[in-house]
Design a protein around this motif. Structure first.
Motif, PDB file in Angstrom:
ATOM      1  N   MET A 184      19.704  53.272 -39.518  1.00 21.02           N
ATOM      2  CA  MET A 184      18.976  52.814 -38.327  1.00 21.02           C
ATOM      3  C   MET A 184      18.145  53.946 -37.762  1.00 21.02           C
ATOM      4  N   ASN A 185      18.665  55.150 -37.817  1.00 19.19           N
ATOM      5  CA  ASN A 185      17.914  56.311 -37.327  1.00 19.19           C
ATOM      6  C   ASN A 185      16.674  56.568 -38.177  1.00 19.19           C
ATOM      7  N   ARG A 186      16.836  56.334 -39.502  1.00 15.96           N
ATOM      8  CA  ARG A 186      15.690  56.527 -40.405  1.00 15.96           C
ATOM      9  C   ARG A 186      14.605  55.518 -40.091  1.00 15.96           C
ATOM     10  N   TYR A 187      15.027  54.263 -39.802  1.00 15.28           N
ATOM     11  CA  TYR A 187      14.049  53.228 -39.461  1.00 15.28           C
ATOM     12  C   TYR A 187      13.302  53.607 -38.192  1.00 15.28           C
ATOM     13  N   THR A 188      13.980  54.107 -37.242  1.00 15.19           N
ATOM     14  CA  THR A 188      13.354  54.541 -35.978  1.00 15.19           C
ATOM     15  C   THR A 188      12.383  55.681 -36.244  1.00 15.19           C
ATOM     16  N   ASN A 189      12.777  56.608 -37.080  1.00 15.73           N
ATOM     17  CA  ASN A 189      11.898  57.737 -37.415  1.00 15.73           C
ATOM     18  C   ASN A 189      10.618  57.261 -38.102  1.00 15.73           C
ATOM     19  N   LEU A 190      10.743  56.247 -38.995  1.00 12.43           N
ATOM     20  CA  LEU A 190       9.564  55.701 -39.683  1.00 12.43           C
ATOM     21  C   LEU A 190       8.604  55.061 -38.710  1.00 12.43           C
ATOM     22  N   ARG A 191       9.146  54.324 -37.781  1.00 10.51           N
ATOM     23  CA  ARG A 191       8.305  53.672 -36.783  1.00 10.51           C
ATOM     24  C   ARG A 191       7.576  54.735 -35.953  1.00 10.51           C
ATOM     25  N   ASN A 192       8.322  55.771 -35.589  1.00  9.71           N
ATOM     26  CA  ASN A 192       7.693  56.857 -34.813  1.00  9.71           C
ATOM     27  C   ASN A 192       6.598  57.546 -35.641  1.00  9.71           C
ATOM     28  N   THR A 193       6.851  57.725 -36.946  1.00 10.05           N
ATOM     29  CA  THR A 193       5.836  58.348 -37.833  1.00 10.05           C
ATOM     30  C   THR A 193       4.603  57.464 -37.933  1.00 10.05           C
ATOM     31  N   TYR A 194       4.872  56.127 -38.025  1.00  6.15           N
ATOM     32  CA  TYR A 194       3.755  55.169 -38.102  1.00  6.15           C
ATOM     33  C   TYR A 194       2.896  55.260 -36.851  1.00  6.15           C
ATOM     34  N   LYS A 195       3.510  55.321 -35.693  1.00  4.42           N
ATOM     35  CA  LYS A 195       2.763  55.440 -34.447  1.00  4.42           C
ATOM     36  C   LYS A 195       1.985  56.741 -34.387  1.00  4.42           C
ATOM     37  N   THR A 196       2.615  57.829 -34.827  1.00  2.19           N
ATOM     38  CA  THR A 196       1.944  59.141 -34.814  1.00  2.19           C
ATOM     39  C   THR A 196       0.708  59.144 -35.714  1.00  2.19           C
ATOM     40  N   ALA A 197       0.872  58.498 -36.895  1.00  2.00           N
ATOM     41  CA  ALA A 197      -0.268  58.432 -37.839  1.00  2.00           C
ATOM     42  C   ALA A 197      -1.433  57.683 -37.223  1.00  2.00           C
ATOM     43  N   LEU A 198      -1.091  56.560 -36.550  1.00  6.34           N
ATOM     44  CA  LEU A 198      -2.155  55.789 -35.896  1.00  6.34           C
ATOM     45  C   LEU A 198      -2.865  56.633 -34.830  1.00  6.34           C
ATOM     46  N   TYR A 199      -2.048  57.351 -34.048  1.00  7.00           N
ATOM     47  CA  TYR A 199      -2.634  58.194 -33.004  1.00  7.00           C
ATOM     48  C   TYR A 199      -3.527  59.278 -33.613  1.00  7.00           C
ATOM     49  N   VAL A 200      -3.074  59.868 -34.735  1.00  9.16           N
ATOM     50  CA  VAL A 200      -3.849  60.955 -35.376  1.00  9.16           C
ATOM     51  C   VAL A 200      -5.170  60.426 -35.901  1.00  9.16           C
ATOM     52  N   ILE A 201      -5.129  59.240 -36.616  1.00  7.95           N
ATOM     53  CA  ILE A 201      -6.361  58.657 -37.185  1.00  7.95           C
ATOM     54  C   ILE A 201      -7.332  58.287 -36.061  1.00  7.95           C
ATOM     55  N   ALA A 202      -6.725  57.693 -34.968  1.00  5.86           N
ATOM     56  CA  ALA A 202      -7.598  57.337 -33.835  1.00  5.86           C
ATOM     57  C   ALA A 202      -8.237  58.579 -33.238  1.00  5.86           C
ATOM     58  N   GLY A 203      -7.433  59.645 -33.174  1.00  5.90           N
ATOM     59  CA  GLY A 203      -7.956  60.893 -32.628  1.00  5.90           C
ATOM     60  C   GLY A 203      -9.077  61.440 -33.501  1.00  5.90           C
ATOM     61  N   LEU A 204      -8.892  61.373 -34.849  1.00  4.97           N
ATOM     62  CA  LEU A 204      -9.914  61.864 -35.770  1.00  4.97           C
ATOM     63  C   LEU A 204     -11.208  61.053 -35.651  1.00  4.97           C
ATOM     64  N   VAL A 205     -11.034  59.694 -35.518  1.00 12.17           N
ATOM     65  CA  VAL A 205     -12.218  58.848 -35.366  1.00 12.17           C
ATOM     66  C   VAL A 205     -12.963  59.207 -34.092  1.00 12.17           C
ATOM     67  N   LEU A 206     -12.177  59.381 -33.000  1.00 10.04           N
ATOM     68  CA  LEU A 206     -12.805  59.745 -31.724  1.00 10.04           C
ATOM     69  C   LEU A 206     -13.486  61.090 -31.830  1.00 10.04           C
ATOM     70  N   LEU A 207     -12.794  62.028 -32.565  1.00 11.13           N
ATOM     71  CA  LEU A 207     -13.386  63.352 -32.735  1.00 11.13           C
ATOM     72  C   LEU A 207     -14.697  63.272 -33.513  1.00 11.13           C
ATOM     73  N   ALA A 208     -14.712  62.444 -34.559  1.00 12.70           N
ATOM     74  CA  ALA A 208     -15.930  62.269 -35.359  1.00 12.70           C
ATOM     75  C   ALA A 208     -17.033  61.656 -34.518  1.00 12.70           C
ATOM     76  N   GLU A 209     -16.601  60.688 -33.661  1.00 10.07           N
ATOM     77  CA  GLU A 209     -17.581  60.036 -32.794  1.00 10.07           C
ATOM     78  C   GLU A 209     -18.165  61.037 -31.815  1.00 10.07           C
ATOM     79  N   VAL A 210     -17.314  61.875 -31.265  1.00 13.46           N
ATOM     80  CA  VAL A 210     -17.791  62.886 -30.317  1.00 13.46           C
ATOM     81  C   VAL A 210     -18.728  63.863 -31.000  1.00 13.46           C
ATOM     82  N   ILE A 211     -18.318  64.311 -32.218  1.00 17.37           N
ATOM     83  CA  ILE A 211     -19.159  65.276 -32.957  1.00 17.37           C
ATOM     84  C   ILE A 211     -20.524  64.650 -33.247  1.00 17.37           C
TER      85      ILE A 211
END
Length: 463
Positions: free
Chosen positions: A1-28
């Motif tokens: 169950m802890n591993r499942y929670t960690n995966l979900r947290n990783t999934y959210k982090t990845a989304l945040y990182v990609i969104a951040g990169l897109v925003l960064l590209a947009e800003v650049i």
């Protein structure tokens, strides 16, 4: 169950990182466009519409990427997450089963250990029992010979017991015969005791005969002498009566009637008619007193000499004491004061009246004899008290008393403290036997020079 929670947290982090990169590209991109526009303006070149279109296209692409990115990520990661969740659930189920199996194995192991310990204990007990059995067998073998010897001894003792039984039966038969003889002797002894008590009673009456005769003679003399005087007084009275009767034929002749009445009055004065009436009344009173006194003495004799030793009867002990005092009056009259303190609550109860009267006679006689004749301050006090289940009788005198060294022997037959020729030594012994027959107790307290007190306690028996 802890591993499942960690995966979900990783999934959210990845989304945040990609969104951040897109925003960064947009800003650049926007910064680059702005720099380009500023450069053109600095060179005096008017930016074209294409630059504006690029700016808008850049914004549109950035927004479209941001909008599509979650769906792309969900479509990519969701199967992976579902697979991981199923695997996690299976792993957790397996863990639970493993834990349950582990618990069951632990319990089974503990039961096995407990059974092993019990088996070890049982084994030790069996070994101990086997050892004891071997020792017992050995002891039995050793004792078998002793048992054989004891059996022979028992047989010999049985023969002796049979002989002893025969001897005991003979002794028992002899004892029964002896018991029958003893019962006959006890019966004879009881009869002798009854005769002895009656003899003592008759002896007491014999001693009192002279005094009783004197006591009876005085009231009889009152009666005898009073009758002669009464006869003479009645003769005078009858003369007056005859004179009155002579008046009846003279009713018609008034003069003769008056003359006869004068004769009657003269006759009454001659014999002192009023004095004659007083004398007649006085003589009748004296005769009545003499007759009453005689009746009291006769009643006292009858009460004292009653024969009822074989059964208890309900009687008043106060009557027995009073009858005894009447018979002994000639012994203490004019020299000893008798004080009676009777309990008014004491009712008649079952006892042997005749025998108890003998007790009163012996104790009161001893009290009278204990007071020297020359003394005029003699005093005898008699108390009765009802104690519910018992009756207490106390007879106390202020005579010479009994020495302490003789108090322990006063109830022995033929022992007496009186001078030779006075008493038989059986009085107090008979008193003690009568009190025993009633199931009571008798005590004596005495002090030389001050007097003696006898205390009798009698149980109340039902008839």
């Amino acid at each position: 169950m802890n591993r499942y929670t960690n995966l979900r947290n990783t999934y959210k982090t990845a989304l945040y990182v990609i969104a951040g990169l897109v925003l960064l590209a947009e800003v650049i991109t926007q910064v680059t466009v702005n720099d380009l526009e500023a450069t053109l303006l600095a060179q005096g070149i008017e930016p074209s519409d294409q630059l504006y279109t690029l700016r808008v296209a850049t914004y549109g692409v950035g927004l479209m990427i941001l909008a599509v990115l979650p769906f792309l990520a969900y479509g990519f990661f969701r199967p992976v997450v579902d697979t991981i969740e199923r695997q996690v659930a299976e792993i957790e189920s397996q863990n639970r089963r493993l834990k349950e199996s582990e618990e069951q194995m632990r319990e089974l192991l503990e039961q096995t250990l407990a059974q092993s310990e019990e088996l070890l204990k049982t084994r030790e007990e069996l070994e101990s029992l086997l050892k004891k059995e071997q020792e017992s067998k050995k002891l039995l073998e050793e004792n078998e010979e002793q048992m054989r010897e004891l059996l022979m001894q028992t047989l010999e003792q049985s023969e002796q017991l049979l002989k002893t039984r025969e001897e005991l039966e003979r002794a028992l038969k002899e004892e029964q015969e002896t018991k029958q003889k003893l019962e006959v002797l006890v019966k004879q002894l009881q009869e002798a005791q009854t005769k002895l008590i009656q003899s003592e009673k008759m002896a007491s009456l014999g001693v009192l005969t002279a005094g009783i005769a004197h006591e009876i003679n005085n009231p009889i003399n009152f009666v005898y002498n009073g009758i002669d005087t009464l006869r003479m007084l009645l003769q005078d009275m009858f003369e007056v009566v005859d004179a009155y009767e002579a008046l009846h034929p003279l009713k018609a002749d008034y003069q003769q009637l008056l003359a006869q009445l004068e004769k009657v009055e003269a006759l009454k004065e001659e014999i002192d008619f009023e004095e004659v009436k007083k004398d007649i009344h006085a003589l009748v009173g004296d005769i009545a007193k003499g007759a009453s006194r005689t009746m009291e003495i006769v009643k006292g004799l009858r009460t004292f000499s009653r024969l009822d030793e074989e059964e208890r009867k309900v009687a008043d002990i106060h009557e027995g004491i009073d009858s005894t005092l009447i018979l002994l009056q000639n012994k203490y009259k004019n020299r000893i004061e008798i004080k009676k303190y009777y309990d008014p609550e004491l009712k008649p109860f079952a006892h042997y009246p005749g025998q108890l009267n003998q007790v009163f006679m012996n104790l009161i006689s001893n009290a009278i004899q204990a007071i020297p004749e020359e003394r005029t301050d003699g005093k005898i006090e008699i108390y009765t008290e009802d104690k519910q289940e018992n009756v207490v009788i106390r007879i106390k005198d202020n005579g010479v008393g009994i020495p302490e060294d003789k108090l322990q022997r006063i109830f022995e037959p033929f022992f007496t403290t009186k001078p030779v020729g006075v008493g038989t030594g059986l009085g107090l012994a008979i008193v003690h036997s009568i009190i025993d027959k009633h199931g009571g107790q008798i005590e004596v307290h005495s002090e030389v020079g001050k007097g003696t007190e006898f205390i009798i306690v009698l149980p109340k028996h039902e008839v």
